[in-house]
Design a protein around this motif. Structure first.
Motif: not given
Length: 186
Positions: A43-49, A171-176
């Motif tokens: 699982l890769l999750e976080g925030e992409l800026i 797409r920037a923003g939250m990613i999962r």
């Protein structure tokens, strides 16, 4: 004459345990994402800026010994990708007289892969379709992918596609993202 190779699981489940995240912070960006093993996969999750970089990723450790994928013609990735276009990047044992180790970031063999908005996407990645790049920029040298010595596998979501252009599926923003498995196919 040898019979054709059958499918081979490269990694799934707890096999992802040594994978780590590599994000745009290495070049001054500020994206924050990490990867961890779950019962379903990696699982890769976080925030992409986007500003200052624009990528998050998970990558295998340096594979020692390198994977010999010469009996195969493709990889298959099973991923839950939120409809994003991902980039798959493979590192190979150096076949260019040692020059790729002198290039910061190294030479990578990449391809963009679109994913479905929901559910599992199964993507076939023919080795013949991989393109040589250095830091998201295409390499114009006549190089061939060497399936005998694969040293690293990386799955990225980046604002740049495999041809160095902007990724239309970015797409920037939250990613999962959930990477369920990676297999070698005949």
């Amino acid at each position: 004459m040898q019979p054709p190779a059958s499918e081979q699981i490269i990694v799934q489940g707890s096999g992802f345990a040594d994978w780590t995240s590599l994000n745009d912070t290495i070049m001054g960006g500020s994206s924050r994402a990490g990867c961890r093993v779950t019962p379903e996969g990696l699982l890769l999750e976080g925030e992409l800026i986007e500003a200052g970089g624009g990528f998050v990723s998970c990558r295998s450790p340096r594979l020692q010994p390198p994977l010999d994928l010469s009996p195969f013609s493709a990889l298959q990735l099973e991923v839950e990708g939120e409809g994003r276009t991902l980039k798959i990047a493979l590192g190979c044992r150096d076949g260019a007289l040692g020059l790729t180790e002198l290039i910061p970031g190294g030479l990578r063999w990449v391809i963009d892969v679109p994913t479905q908005a929901e559910g599992v996407t199964r993507v076939r990645i023919p080795f013949a379709d991989l393109r040589p790049t250095v830091r998201a920029k295409p390499v114009g040298l006549p190089l061939r992918f060497d399936s005998v010595g694969v040293t690293r596998i990386q799955v990225l979501h980046s604002k740049f596609g495999d041809a160095g252009e902007l990724n239309p599926g970015f797409r920037a923003g939250m990613i999962r993202l959930l990477i369920r498995s990676i297999r070698a196919l005949p």
